[in-house]
Each structure stands twice: as C-alpha cells, then as structure tokens.
Write a protein that holds these residues in place. Structure first.
Motif, PDB file in Angstrom:
ATOM      1  N   ILE A  58      43.332  37.412  44.651  1.00  0.00           N
ATOM      2  CA  ILE A  58      44.227  37.434  43.555  1.00  0.00           C
ATOM      3  C   ILE A  58      45.891  37.893  43.940  1.00  0.00           C
ATOM      4  CG2 ILE A  58      44.810  38.364  41.047  1.00  0.00           C
ATOM      5  CD1 ILE A  58      42.347  39.858  41.209  1.00  0.00           C
ATOM      6  N   ILE A  59      46.613  36.472  43.750  1.00  0.00           N
ATOM      7  CA  ILE A  59      48.022  36.458  45.499  1.00  0.00           C
ATOM      8  C   ILE A  59      48.869  36.674  44.064  1.00  0.00           C
ATOM      9  CG2 ILE A  59      49.180  35.180  46.674  1.00  0.00           C
ATOM     10  CD1 ILE A  59      46.140  33.955  47.001  1.00  0.00           C
ATOM     11  N   ASN A  60      49.742  37.675  44.468  1.00  0.00           N
ATOM     12  CA  ASN A  60      51.232  38.391  43.849  1.00  0.00           C
ATOM     13  C   ASN A  60      51.641  37.906  44.529  1.00  0.00           C
ATOM     14  OD1 ASN A  60      50.216  39.448  41.252  1.00  0.00           O
ATOM     15  ND2 ASN A  60      49.139  40.139  42.946  1.00  0.00           N
ATOM     16  N   VAL A  61      52.985  36.731  43.813  1.00  0.00           N
ATOM     17  CA  VAL A  61      54.203  35.872  45.002  1.00  0.00           C
ATOM     18  C   VAL A  61      55.139  37.016  44.627  1.00  0.00           C
ATOM     19  CG1 VAL A  61      55.110  34.266  45.993  1.00  0.00           C
ATOM     20  CG2 VAL A  61      52.726  33.529  45.095  1.00  0.00           C
ATOM     21  N   VAL A  62      56.218  37.556  45.762  1.00  0.00           N
ATOM     22  CA  VAL A  62      57.229  38.683  45.078  1.00  0.00           C
ATOM     23  C   VAL A  62      58.641  38.018  46.074  1.00  0.00           C
ATOM     24  CG1 VAL A  62      55.587  40.116  44.143  1.00  0.00           C
ATOM     25  CG2 VAL A  62      56.699  40.227  46.717  1.00  0.00           C
ATOM     26  N   ASN A  63      59.059  38.493  45.817  1.00  0.00           N
ATOM     27  CA  ASN A  63      60.585  38.002  46.392  1.00  0.00           C
ATOM     28  C   ASN A  63      61.143  39.701  47.219  1.00  0.00           C
ATOM     29  OD1 ASN A  63      61.845  39.183  44.605  1.00  0.00           O
ATOM     30  ND2 ASN A  63      63.067  37.238  43.345  1.00  0.00           N
TER      31      ASN A  63
ATOM     32  N   PRO B 103      33.177  40.354  45.834  1.00  0.00           N
ATOM     33  CA  PRO B 103      34.158  41.277  46.631  1.00  0.00           C
ATOM     34  C   PRO B 103      35.490  40.577  46.161  1.00  0.00           C
ATOM     35  CG  PRO B 103      32.843  40.841  48.357  1.00  0.00           C
ATOM     36  CD  PRO B 103      31.993  40.131  46.999  1.00  0.00           C
ATOM     37  N   ALA B 104      37.297  41.147  46.165  1.00  0.00           N
ATOM     38  CA  ALA B 104      37.832  40.355  46.170  1.00  0.00           C
ATOM     39  C   ALA B 104      38.912  41.631  46.400  1.00  0.00           C
ATOM     40  CB  ALA B 104      38.610  41.331  44.300  1.00  0.00           C
ATOM     41  N   SER B 105      40.217  40.938  46.094  1.00  0.00           N
ATOM     42  CA  SER B 105      41.395  40.868  47.308  1.00  0.00           C
ATOM     43  C   SER B 105      42.420  40.937  46.679  1.00  0.00           C
ATOM     44  CB  SER B 105      41.844  40.401  48.887  1.00  0.00           C
ATOM     45  OG  SER B 105      40.715  40.631  49.944  1.00  0.00           O
ATOM     46  N   VAL B 106      43.548  41.710  46.169  1.00  0.00           N
ATOM     47  CA  VAL B 106      45.344  42.031  45.746  1.00  0.00           C
ATOM     48  C   VAL B 106      45.946  41.849  46.673  1.00  0.00           C
ATOM     49  CG1 VAL B 106      46.552  42.684  44.203  1.00  0.00           C
ATOM     50  CG2 VAL B 106      44.341  42.928  44.037  1.00  0.00           C
ATOM     51  N   VAL B 107      46.422  40.490  47.021  1.00  0.00           N
ATOM     52  CA  VAL B 107      47.525  40.531  48.047  1.00  0.00           C
ATOM     53  C   VAL B 107      49.090  40.212  47.152  1.00  0.00           C
ATOM     54  CG1 VAL B 107      48.272  38.452  49.802  1.00  0.00           C
ATOM     55  CG2 VAL B 107      45.745  38.563  48.430  1.00  0.00           C
ATOM     56  N   ILE B 108      49.823  40.817  47.917  1.00  0.00           N
ATOM     57  CA  ILE B 108      51.417  40.966  47.851  1.00  0.00           C
ATOM     58  C   ILE B 108      51.582  39.809  48.977  1.00  0.00           C
ATOM     59  CG2 ILE B 108      53.151  41.898  47.779  1.00  0.00           C
ATOM     60  CD1 ILE B 108      51.429  44.271  45.863  1.00  0.00           C
ATOM     61  N   SER B 109      52.144  38.594  48.124  1.00  0.00           N
ATOM     62  CA  SER B 109      52.651  38.042  49.143  1.00  0.00           C
ATOM     63  C   SER B 109      54.475  37.798  48.985  1.00  0.00           C
ATOM     64  CB  SER B 109      52.301  36.434  49.080  1.00  0.00           C
ATOM     65  OG  SER B 109      52.863  35.339  50.224  1.00  0.00           O
ATOM     66  N   ASN B 110      55.074  37.354  50.244  1.00  0.00           N
ATOM     67  CA  ASN B 110      56.715  37.958  49.936  1.00  0.00           C
ATOM     68  C   ASN B 110      56.996  37.080  50.726  1.00  0.00           C
ATOM     69  OD1 ASN B 110      58.899  39.456  50.411  1.00  0.00           O
ATOM     70  ND2 ASN B 110      58.783  40.890  51.359  1.00  0.00           N
ATOM     71  N   ILE B 111      57.874  36.579  49.738  1.00  0.00           N
ATOM     72  CA  ILE B 111      58.160  35.155  50.634  1.00  0.00           C
ATOM     73  C   ILE B 111      59.400  35.457  51.137  1.00  0.00           C
ATOM     74  CG2 ILE B 111      57.696  33.266  48.703  1.00  0.00           C
ATOM     75  CD1 ILE B 111      59.984  33.579  47.079  1.00  0.00           C
ATOM     76  N   SER B 112      59.874  36.541  50.691  1.00  0.00           N
ATOM     77  CA  SER B 112      61.412  36.372  51.872  1.00  0.00           C
ATOM     78  C   SER B 112      60.662  36.919  53.025  1.00  0.00           C
ATOM     79  CB  SER B 112      61.907  37.812  50.828  1.00  0.00           C
ATOM     80  OG  SER B 112      62.621  38.272  50.075  1.00  0.00           O
ATOM     81  N   THR B 113      59.885  37.800  53.528  1.00  0.00           N
ATOM     82  CA  THR B 113      60.027  37.465  55.052  1.00  0.00           C
ATOM     83  C   THR B 113      58.318  36.766  55.498  1.00  0.00           C
ATOM     84  OG1 THR B 113      58.184  39.417  54.343  1.00  0.00           O
ATOM     85  CG2 THR B 113      60.269  40.085  54.519  1.00  0.00           C
ATOM     86  N   GLY B 114      57.219  36.154  54.270  1.00  0.00           N
ATOM     87  CA  GLY B 114      55.964  35.232  54.899  1.00  0.00           C
ATOM     88  C   GLY B 114      55.144  36.767  55.193  1.00  0.00           C
ATOM     89  N   SER B 115      55.476  38.047  54.114  1.00  0.00           N
ATOM     90  CA  SER B 115      54.203  38.893  55.346  1.00  0.00           C
ATOM     91  C   SER B 115      53.248  38.569  53.423  1.00  0.00           C
ATOM     92  CB  SER B 115      54.443  40.625  55.167  1.00  0.00           C
ATOM     93  OG  SER B 115      55.107  41.110  53.977  1.00  0.00           O
ATOM     94  N   ARG B 116      51.861  39.207  53.928  1.00  0.00           N
ATOM     95  CA  ARG B 116      50.763  39.291  53.442  1.00  0.00           C
ATOM     96  C   ARG B 116      50.692  40.623  53.656  1.00  0.00           C
ATOM     97  NH1 ARG B 116      48.284  40.480  56.276  1.00  0.00           N
ATOM     98  NH2 ARG B 116      46.273  39.217  57.799  1.00  0.00           N
ATOM     99  N   THR B 117      50.398  41.356  52.423  1.00  0.00           N
ATOM    100  CA  THR B 117      49.581  42.872  52.366  1.00  0.00           C
ATOM    101  C   THR B 117      48.452  42.619  51.211  1.00  0.00           C
ATOM    102  OG1 THR B 117      51.678  44.064  52.789  1.00  0.00           O
ATOM    103  CG2 THR B 117      50.132  45.456  51.962  1.00  0.00           C
ATOM    104  N   ILE B 118      47.485  43.545  52.356  1.00  0.00           N
ATOM    105  CA  ILE B 118      46.081  43.055  51.316  1.00  0.00           C
ATOM    106  C   ILE B 118      45.591  44.431  50.589  1.00  0.00           C
ATOM    107  CG2 ILE B 118      43.726  42.290  51.414  1.00  0.00           C
ATOM    108  CD1 ILE B 118      44.792  40.006  53.404  1.00  0.00           C
ATOM    109  N   LEU B 119      45.256  44.616  49.466  1.00  0.00           N
ATOM    110  CA  LEU B 119      43.868  45.647  49.273  1.00  0.00           C
ATOM    111  C   LEU B 119      43.157  44.935  49.186  1.00  0.00           C
ATOM    112  CD1 LEU B 119      46.280  47.358  47.036  1.00  0.00           C
ATOM    113  CD2 LEU B 119      45.511  48.594  48.850  1.00  0.00           C
ATOM    114  N   HIS B 120      42.051  45.802  49.715  1.00  0.00           N
ATOM    115  CA  HIS B 120      40.236  44.670  49.303  1.00  0.00           C
ATOM    116  C   HIS B 120      39.417  45.465  48.857  1.00  0.00           C
ATOM    117  CE1 HIS B 120      37.321  41.793  50.600  1.00  0.00           C
ATOM    118  NE2 HIS B 120      36.685  42.375  51.187  1.00  0.00           N
ATOM    119  N   MET B 121      38.448  45.078  48.056  1.00  0.00           N
ATOM    120  CA  MET B 121      37.629  46.038  46.785  1.00  0.00           C
ATOM    121  C   MET B 121      36.146  45.872  47.267  1.00  0.00           C
ATOM    122  SD  MET B 121      35.092  45.848  44.937  1.00  0.00           S
ATOM    123  CE  MET B 121      35.947  44.158  43.653  1.00  0.00           C
ATOM    124  N   ASN B 122      35.125  45.853  48.547  1.00  0.00           N
ATOM    125  CA  ASN B 122      34.408  45.424  48.026  1.00  0.00           C
ATOM    126  C   ASN B 122      32.544  46.804  48.178  1.00  0.00           C
ATOM    127  OD1 ASN B 122      31.662  43.556  49.074  1.00  0.00           O
ATOM    128  ND2 ASN B 122      32.368  43.410  51.331  1.00  0.00           N
TER     129      ASN B 122
END
Length: 304
Positions: free
Chosen positions: A17-22, A96-115
């Motif tokens: 589940i990818i959340n795109v943020v600035n 299993p699911a991952s919540v992803v914070i995708s930061n378009i300012s830096t290109g970074s991705r931060t992942i919270l994973h559940m399994n």
C-alpha cells in the motif's frame, strides 16, 4: 517448436500500500498523501514482473492467503502473463502487507512490513515441481533451511543432465539474518545486498565481494549492488567487474529497484550475455525504474 524454458522465482508476494508524499511526515501529525495505490509486492514477485516486462517467460512460486487481496494479486500476476500454477493458497492465514511511504522529494521509500502467519514454500511443496520446464531458478533468501533442500533437489536433477541443459541456480541474500548466510554456498549466481555487506563491516561493493567470495561455491558469480555507486561482480577468474549507476533525471520511486536490478541481471545471463553486459543492463534498468512509479515503463524502454 519446443516451448521456451521459463525462469522461476521463489519467494514472497505481498500487498504494497504505497503512499506518495512530498515530504516525510513528522510523528503524531495528520497530513495528506499526493496519491495512494495498491501494488503487488515482494522481492521474487517484483523480479517476475520485471522479467516479464523484458520479455522473458517466467513463473512465481510462493504462498497466498485466500481472500479478496489474493484475488487482486492473482489478477495482477495474470496481467503480466506470469505463471502462477505453483502458488499455494492457505486458508485461515493473513496475507503479508507493507505500508510504504514514498517521498518524491528524495526518492526514498520507508517500509512497514507485516507478516503474521503465512507459511513460506516448503521443500515438500517444491518436490512436486516439474523442473524440466525451467532454465533458471531464483530464490529470494527466506526460510533458508528449506530452501537449501529445494536447491539440493535441483542439483540432483542437474546431475542427470548434460551441462548445457542444466538449470542455473541463483540466490538473493538481502536481509541481515544469520540463517540466510548458508545460501552463499549454493548459488551459481549469488546476489548479496549492501545492507548485508555493511553488517559485516564492508564499506564498498568491491570489499564485500573480496570478503565474501570464499563463501561461494567453486565457479560461482557473486554480485553486489551499491545504490548510486553502481554494482560490482566477481567470478571465478578473480577479476572485479563494475558498472556505474545510471540515475534518472529525477528520482521518483526507488521501491523495488533492487528486485529490478536482480531481474535484469538474470535476464541477461540467462540469454547468454556476459557478466559485464548483465551488470550494466541491471544498473540501466534499475536506474530508469527509479524515474517513474511502478514498473510498467520498463516494457516501453527496454523490451527487445
């Protein structure tokens, strides 16, 4: 005409589940995303997507928890013409699911994973596979004790065949988990991550390759990608092969870049490309992928 043999990837499929943020959110604040999307994720699953987009027939082997999310995932596999006949569905399990914070300012991705409770593929599951349909099998390092038993089944199968008909075995050691390190000695091609290299105190890809090479089996190729520094590889000739990175004009989405690199390397090597060609192509495809969301753009840019 004989059907072209496939590449099989064994490992995880999950829901991203990818959340795109600035900008990355501060703790205990309420902010809006620029966009949100569901995407099929998991290392082996993502590598299948890229292989398919590059034009390679491929299959995925892994576990699913039955339900509407599994339906979404299976439909997405189908969209990319990925063979899922070896997927096992488990009732009373959670996908299993991952919540992803995708930061378009830096290109970074931060992942919270559940399994929670979905079992990985077992050696018993794998023993039912018709190996004659595959030319290459890639394992995403997970339940390593079982995966070693699976690899041994392929080695036994290979021993009945002439060299040119044998299945190539590759493994990915991405996480810093002790049981995974036994996989070093089982791959014809071994991908080791920057995280694992740094965990062992190596500060460059070349140092990691020199340091880890004694762990791989005779004749194997060891590969280490190092983000913006590109990637290095070391084979039995003792020569370090290097490719620079190919960064996109603007960094948009690095989620799955490593899975993309692995797939592009496997694609090239399985098509009789050289190690240098494979490394360079891997860096090119992964670099371009970081310039757009998801994977679809790979097909338009790279498919031969």
């Amino acid at each position: 005409m004989e059907e072209e043999k496939k590449i099989l990837c064994v490992g995880l499929v999950c829901l991203d589940i990818i959340n795109v943020v600035n900008k990355y959110p501060e703790e205990d604040t309420d902010s809006r995303c620029l966009s949100q999307r569901w995407q099929r994720g998991g290392n082996a699953s993502n590598s299948c997507t890229v292989l398919s987009l590059l034009g390679a027939p491929c299959a995925f082997m892994g576990s699913l928890a039955a339900g509407p999310v599994a339906d979404f995932i299976l439909e997405d596999f189908q969209k990319f013409s990925i063979d899922v006949s070896l997927v096992t569905e488990h009732a009373q399990c959670v996908l299993p699911a991952s919540v992803v914070i995708s930061n378009i300012s830096t290109g970074s991705r931060t992942i919270l994973h559940m399994n929670r409770n979905l079992p990985d593929v077992s050696a018993d599951d794998f023993s039912k596979v018709n190996l004659s349909q595959f030319k290459w099998i890639h394992w995403e390092g997970r339940n390593a004790d079982e995966q070693v038993k699976m690899i041994q089944q392929v080695v036994n199968y290979n021993n009945t065949l002439p060299q040119q008909q044998r299945i190539t075995i590759s493994v990915e050691i991405e996480k810093t988990r002790e049981p995974l390190y036994q996989l070093f000695s089982y791959g014809d091609v071994v991908f080791v991550s920057k995280d694992v290299a740094r965990h062992f105190g190596f500060q460059t890809a070349e140092a990691a390759l020199r340091g880890f090479y004694s762990r791989v089996k005779q004749g194997a190729v060891l590969i280490c990608a190092w983000a913006e520094k590109g990637a290095d590889a070391l084979g039995p000739d003792g020569v370090i092969v290097h490719s620079d990175a190919f960064p996109p004009e603007s960094l948009v989405d690095t989620l799955g870049a490593g899975d993309t690199f692995n797939a592009a390397v496997i694609y090239t090597l399985s098509s009789d490309g050289s190690l240098q060609e494979a490394l360079t192509f891997g860096c090119k495809v992964a670099g371009r992928k970081c310039g757009f969301h998801g994977y679809d753009g790979i097909h338009d840019i790279f498919k031969k």
